[in-house]
Design an enzyme around this catalytic site. Sequence first.
Site, short mmCIF file in Angstrom:
data_model
loop_
_atom_site.label_atom_id
_atom_site.label_comp_id
_atom_site.label_asym_id
_atom_site.label_seq_id
_atom_site.Cartn_x
_atom_site.Cartn_y
_atom_site.Cartn_z
N HIS A 1 -15.68 120.43 -0.90
CA HIS A 1 -16.09 119.97 -2.20
C HIS A 1 -14.84 118.95 -2.69
CE1 HIS A 1 -16.50 120.00 -6.72
NE2 HIS A 1 -18.05 120.42 -6.46
N GLU B 1 -21.77 113.93 -3.51
CA GLU B 1 -21.32 113.83 -4.70
C GLU B 1 -20.13 112.99 -5.17
OE1 GLU B 1 -21.89 118.47 -6.44
OE2 GLU B 1 -19.81 118.39 -5.39
P1 13P Z 1 -21.07 118.87 -12.50
O1 13P Z 1 -22.76 119.38 -12.56
O2 13P Z 1 -20.70 119.96 -13.57
O3 13P Z 1 -20.76 117.56 -12.68
O4 13P Z 1 -20.52 119.48 -11.02
C1 13P Z 1 -21.04 119.07 -9.99
C2 13P Z 1 -20.15 119.61 -8.90
O5 13P Z 1 -19.24 119.46 -8.86
C3 13P Z 1 -21.01 120.48 -8.03
O6 13P Z 1 -20.50 120.95 -6.85
#
Ligand code: 13P
Length: 248
Positions: free
Chosen positions: A96, A168
Amino acid sequence: MRHLTFAANWKMHIAPAEARAFASAFLAQSNPVEGRTLWFFPSAVSLEAAANAFGGRADVRIGAQDVHWEAKGAFTGATSIPLAHGAGATGALVGHSERRHVFGESDEETGRKVAALLAAGLTAMLCVGEQLSEREAGQTQAVCLRQLRAGLGGMGQDQWGQVVIAYEPVWAIGTGRNATPGDAASVHAAIRAELGRLGAPGRRPVLYGGSVNQGNVASLLAESEIDGVLVGGASLDPAGWARIVATG
Ligand code: 13P
């Protein structure tokens, strides 16, 4: 039939008693839907409470937010795969962006974690994504594909069924900014092409994460390249999360 995955990353929120309360509120408002899988990634201290509270509902999976690649030993503060599995986890997030950029986790470490999870028979949800400066320098795909190759480098070809990818973009996490569905879809397509070059025999789920909420989830899922979402802030409220997982 299209398969969708909705993953809740609770980050450093939701104590065991809150996980039990979340599950009872959520389960009262959400029924299983064919072709949909729900993942919850609680803090390590809430893994067991969440696993028990969701009561083994067939569409729900529980995962750790991070694991160490060693099965046991003197690693103060870390959670091993057997410990997480013993608490009810059947998978884990790996790489992550907060692990990479707040805690300094390297590409090489993500590879070890993925390999250890797969060897233990668990699912690895490998997260990839570029920082804003990398995006502005036109390096989005190069960064994501490098992270992908490093994360999956140690896996066996018979383990693809245990691999999920989450794209992400770092600049979209917790900021209220998200990639347009079209931008995200083009990165997903590049990731999917790389998975094919790495030997993936079929379609693996590629999820999108970063400021996903009730207002934008439908437009993201309208892209056929986007197989689901990985959500932080908007996954913390059971009623809101029940609406998100019913989208589309
Ligand atoms: P948010 O949805 O709070 O932007 O976070 C995304 C995230 O890091 C999920 O792993």
